[in-house]
Design a protein around this motif. Structure first.
Motif, PDB file in Angstrom:
ATOM      1  N   PRO A   1       0.853  -1.237   0.004  1.00  0.00           N
ATOM      2  CA  PRO A   1      -0.050   0.016   0.019  1.00  0.00           C
ATOM      3  C   PRO A   1       0.780   1.238   0.074  1.00  0.00           C
ATOM      4  N   GLU A   2       1.934   1.148   0.661  1.00  0.00           N
ATOM      5  CA  GLU A   2       2.812   2.312   0.584  1.00  0.00           C
ATOM      6  C   GLU A   2       3.505   2.607  -0.724  1.00  0.00           C
TER       7      GLU A   2
ATOM      8  N   ILE B   1      -4.772  -5.177  -5.296  1.00  0.00           N
ATOM      9  CA  ILE B   1      -3.667  -5.825  -4.659  1.00  0.00           C
ATOM     10  C   ILE B   1      -3.729  -7.346  -4.627  1.00  0.00           C
ATOM     11  N   PRO B   2      -4.783  -7.976  -4.433  1.00  0.00           N
ATOM     12  CA  PRO B   2      -4.906  -9.491  -4.708  1.00  0.00           C
ATOM     13  C   PRO B   2      -4.443  -9.826  -5.986  1.00  0.00           C
ATOM     14  N   GLN B   3      -4.882  -9.265  -7.274  1.00  0.00           N
ATOM     15  CA  GLN B   3      -4.628  -9.411  -8.500  1.00  0.00           C
ATOM     16  C   GLN B   3      -3.216  -9.331  -8.651  1.00  0.00           C
ATOM     17  N   LEU B   4      -2.509  -8.119  -8.058  1.00  0.00           N
ATOM     18  CA  LEU B   4      -1.082  -7.828  -8.579  1.00  0.00           C
ATOM     19  C   LEU B   4      -0.284  -8.966  -7.849  1.00  0.00           C
ATOM     20  N   LEU B   5      -0.761  -9.604  -6.555  1.00  0.00           N
ATOM     21  CA  LEU B   5      -0.068 -10.445  -5.943  1.00  0.00           C
ATOM     22  C   LEU B   5      -0.161 -12.024  -6.694  1.00  0.00           C
ATOM     23  N   GLU B   6      -1.339 -12.206  -6.938  1.00  0.00           N
ATOM     24  CA  GLU B   6      -1.505 -13.711  -7.681  1.00  0.00           C
ATOM     25  C   GLU B   6      -0.834 -13.635  -8.823  1.00  0.00           C
ATOM     26  N   ALA B   7      -0.864 -12.720  -9.744  1.00  0.00           N
ATOM     27  CA  ALA B   7      -0.033 -12.628 -11.092  1.00  0.00           C
ATOM     28  C   ALA B   7       1.300 -12.668 -10.662  1.00  0.00           C
ATOM     29  N   ASN B   8       1.817 -11.782  -9.847  1.00  0.00           N
ATOM     30  CA  ASN B   8       3.362 -12.060  -9.574  1.00  0.00           C
ATOM     31  C   ASN B   8       3.611 -13.493  -9.067  1.00  0.00           C
ATOM     32  N   ALA B   9       2.980 -14.121  -8.249  1.00  0.00           N
ATOM     33  CA  ALA B   9       2.993 -15.434  -7.736  1.00  0.00           C
ATOM     34  C   ALA B   9       3.272 -16.506  -8.861  1.00  0.00           C
ATOM     35  N   ARG B  10       2.587 -16.314  -9.958  1.00  0.00           N
ATOM     36  CA  ARG B  10       2.407 -17.069 -10.991  1.00  0.00           C
ATOM     37  C   ARG B  10       3.744 -16.959 -11.868  1.00  0.00           C
ATOM     38  N   LEU B  11       4.175 -15.610 -12.199  1.00  0.00           N
ATOM     39  CA  LEU B  11       5.310 -15.495 -12.900  1.00  0.00           C
ATOM     40  C   LEU B  11       6.467 -15.889 -12.046  1.00  0.00           C
ATOM     41  N   VAL B  12       6.457 -15.865 -10.791  1.00  0.00           N
ATOM     42  CA  VAL B  12       7.658 -16.545 -10.036  1.00  0.00           C
ATOM     43  C   VAL B  12       7.610 -17.742 -10.209  1.00  0.00           C
ATOM     44  N   GLU B  13       6.595 -18.372  -9.895  1.00  0.00           N
ATOM     45  CA  GLU B  13       6.525 -19.923 -10.035  1.00  0.00           C
ATOM     46  C   GLU B  13       7.179 -20.334 -11.542  1.00  0.00           C
ATOM     47  N   GLU B  14       6.578 -19.346 -12.576  1.00  0.00           N
ATOM     48  CA  GLU B  14       7.244 -19.939 -13.928  1.00  0.00           C
ATOM     49  C   GLU B  14       8.880 -19.311 -14.321  1.00  0.00           C
ATOM     50  N   PHE B  15       9.090 -18.447 -13.832  1.00  0.00           N
ATOM     51  CA  PHE B  15      10.334 -17.803 -14.126  1.00  0.00           C
ATOM     52  C   PHE B  15      11.232 -17.518 -13.028  1.00  0.00           C
ATOM     53  N   GLY B  16      11.029 -17.846 -11.745  1.00  0.00           N
ATOM     54  CA  GLY B  16      11.647 -17.423 -10.660  1.00  0.00           C
ATOM     55  C   GLY B  16      13.142 -17.967 -10.675  1.00  0.00           C
ATOM     56  N   THR B  17      13.309 -19.225 -11.278  1.00  0.00           N
ATOM     57  CA  THR B  17      14.689 -19.819 -11.228  1.00  0.00           C
ATOM     58  C   THR B  17      15.621 -19.487 -12.313  1.00  0.00           C
TER      59      THR B  17
END
Length: 178
Positions: free
Chosen positions: A83-84, A145-161
């Motif tokens: 939020p900040e 915020i929930p949409q931002l976090l969900e989309a980011n979690a999906r991206l990290v799952e796919e491209f985090g490594t």
């Protein structure tokens, strides 16, 4: 809403390997990530706590600092909450701040912008997720915020490594790169 701390900064250099030896071997920083194709290397004094506090980027013009020579790649400041970060985005909009890009790094959301002198700066928030850098995907901080976090979690799952750079964003961080 306040800046929590200076998070990290990036510096353009003429010789990435010589600069790496200095910051790693002389100053004792730990190399935490790199992408040699993009000429980027990330360092931390506290790698268990902060992925990087310092970044070297190949591409500095040769010679003393003068008009046209770029020395500072970015100056970054961390906020404590999403939020900040969203409030800061709104403040920037209200004050006609010029944006460079607004992205997910997987491990952070960042707003890149220019100060009045044209220096690139960033305000970012840690997501708490691990992600190899560089990781650059545009985001829209006006989304819920929930949409931002969900989309980011999906991206990290796919491209985090592996990391990911969406086309067109590399040039924002490294002049002449695409």
């Amino acid at each position: 809403m306040a800046i929590a701390e200076l998070g990290h900064f990036g510096v353009f250099c003429t010789d990435l390997e010589a600069s790496t030896r200095f910051y790693r071997d002389v100053l004792g920083l730990t190399v935490t990530d790199e992408d040699l194709d993009l000429g980027m290397r990330f360092f931390s004094a506290r790698p268990g706590f902060e992925h990087h506090e310092f970044q070297l980027v190949a591409g500095r013009s040769v010679g003393p600092a003068a008009d046209g020579n770029k020395l500072i790649q970015q100056i970054s400041f961390r906020v404590n909450t999403l939020p900040e970060l969203i409030e800061m985005h709104q403040r920037f909009l209200e004050n006609d701040v010029v944006f460079d890009m607004i992205v997910s790094h997987g491990n952070a959301f960042g707003i890149y912008f220019f100060d009045p002198e044209g220096n690139r700066c960033e305000v970012y928030w840690h997501t708490g997720l691990p992600a190899r850098q560089p990781f650059l995907v545009p985001i829209d901080l006006t989304e819920p915020i929930p949409q931002l976090l969900e989309a980011n979690a999906r991206l990290v799952e796919e491209f985090g490594t592996t990391g990911i750079v969406r086309r067109g964003l590399v040039g924002n961080l490294i002049p002449g790169a695409e």
